[in-house]
Enzyme design. Structure first.
Site, short mmCIF file in Angstrom:
data_model
loop_
_atom_site.label_atom_id
_atom_site.label_comp_id
_atom_site.label_asym_id
_atom_site.label_seq_id
_atom_site.Cartn_x
_atom_site.Cartn_y
_atom_site.Cartn_z
CG PHE A 100 10.48 34.57 31.76
CD1 PHE A 100 11.65 34.63 31.03
CD2 PHE A 100 9.96 35.74 32.31
CE1 PHE A 100 12.32 35.84 30.85
CE2 PHE A 100 10.62 36.96 32.13
CZ PHE A 100 11.80 36.99 31.40
CG ASN A 196 7.91 40.29 29.17
OD1 ASN A 196 8.64 40.51 28.21
ND2 ASN A 196 8.38 39.85 30.33
N PRO A 197 6.46 39.26 25.61
CG PRO A 197 6.53 39.90 23.36
CD PRO A 197 6.43 40.46 24.76
#
Ligand SMILES: C[S@@+](CC[C@H](N)C(=O)[O-])C[C@H]1O[C@@H](n2cnc3c(N)ncnc32)[C@H](O)[C@@H]1O
Length: 293
Positions: A100, A196-197
């Protein structure tokens, strides 16, 4: 007489700056949200200079590979995948397919966490970053909170190939595993849990920007119909890890500000649950304190 201070002074324009103007238009036509910045960043990348030094590239040194990278960005490949680097607070991180790309909105989540840890006045604060991805949050905290002991966990082996490169030489304790069961050895000892899932509702798939939908890993984006599956699980993990009085910080979508603080209820052992906006004043992260016995 009215003066036009915004007008460009007369004189020749460099080849590169003319090409950047043309590239900006192409990226704008392709729907890229920040066309000028990206056109300049890619010009700087191809020519091996900083963005502020573009004017110093000589006409004869213009590199036609610029148009190759512009064509990739036109297809909405993320800028950071093309350059292989992402900036986060004071860090430059290595990123690419499988991990990510850290986002600017997460920087304010980390800012809040840093202030919270400083306010605790703990000599060697123990911090856990759940779902660390590139390691952005963990590394920023290790860098900006002196004497912190920072632990991070990530499930995806693909993501971890990038995380390992980024944490090399840092004091971050990186582990592979599921955030829901991680760090049994730290139970009850942690001062701050941050995450920050993945939180995008599956129902919003079609509205996700192409850069994220087509290039960020699915595991990093979605978490059940309403996007809150993992956050509900992380609530229990955070409660297990924190010492009484310790704090949890969880990023969420700007549509979830009314829901996430309600996961951290008094009945489940929490106090001071609150929601906070990001720099665009959109609801962005929830915080809560583990209640004292
Ligand atoms: C939205 S990304 C955030 C990455 C990083 N924290 C950041 O802010 O840039 C979520 C990350 O959680 C990871 N992840 C998803 N489910 C997980 C789980 N159960 N345990 C650990 N990591 C998980 C994904 O692989 C991805 O790297």
């Amino acid at each position: 007489m009215q003066q036009d201070f915004g007008r460009r002074p007369p004189g020749p324009r460099s080849v590169l700056l003319a090409e950047v103007a043309q590239a900006t238009q192409r990226l704008a036509d392709a729907g890229v949200p920040s066309p000028r910045t990206d056109a300049e960043e890619l010009a700087a990348f191809v020519h091996g200079v900083k963005r502020g030094e573009l004017h110093s590239v000589k006409d004869a040194d213009f590199d036609a590979r610029y148009w190759e990278v512009i064509a990739r960005r036109e297809q909405r490949e993320p800028l950071q995948h093309i350059t292989g680097r992402a900036y986060f607070r004071y860090l430059e991180l290595q990123v690419g397919p499988g991990v990510f790309v850290p986002r600017p909105e997460t920087e304010s989540v980390v800012g809040w966490a840093i202030d919270a840890v400083r306010a605790m006045d703990v000599v060697e604060p123990c911090i856990v970053d759940l779902c660390t991805g590139s390691g952005a949050i963990a590394l920023a905290l290790a860098q900006e909170v002196p004497r912190s002991r920072v632990h991070a966990v990530e499930l995806s082996e693909e993501a971890l190939t990038w995380t390992r490169k980024n944490v090399e030489g840092s004091r971050v304790d990186l582990r592979q595993g599921d955030a829901l069961t991680a760090f049994r050895d730290l139970d009850g000892q942690v001062d701050l849990v941050i995450s920050n899932p993945p939180y995008i509702p599956l129902t919003e798939w079609e509205y996700v920007a192409p850069e994220a939908r087509d290039y960020d890993p699915e595991l990093a984006l979605f978490s059940g119909e309403d996007g809150l599956d993992l956050i509900r699980g992380l609530e229990r993990t955070a409660h297990r890890l924190l010492r009484p009085g310790g704090v949890v910080v969880v990023e969420h979508a700007d549509t979830q500000g009314g829901q996430v603080p309600w996961i951290f209820t008094e009945e489940r052992g929490w106090a001071d649950a609150a929601d906070h906006p990001d720099l665009n004043n959109r609801p962005r992260f929830a915080t809560a304190r583990k209640a004292l016995p």
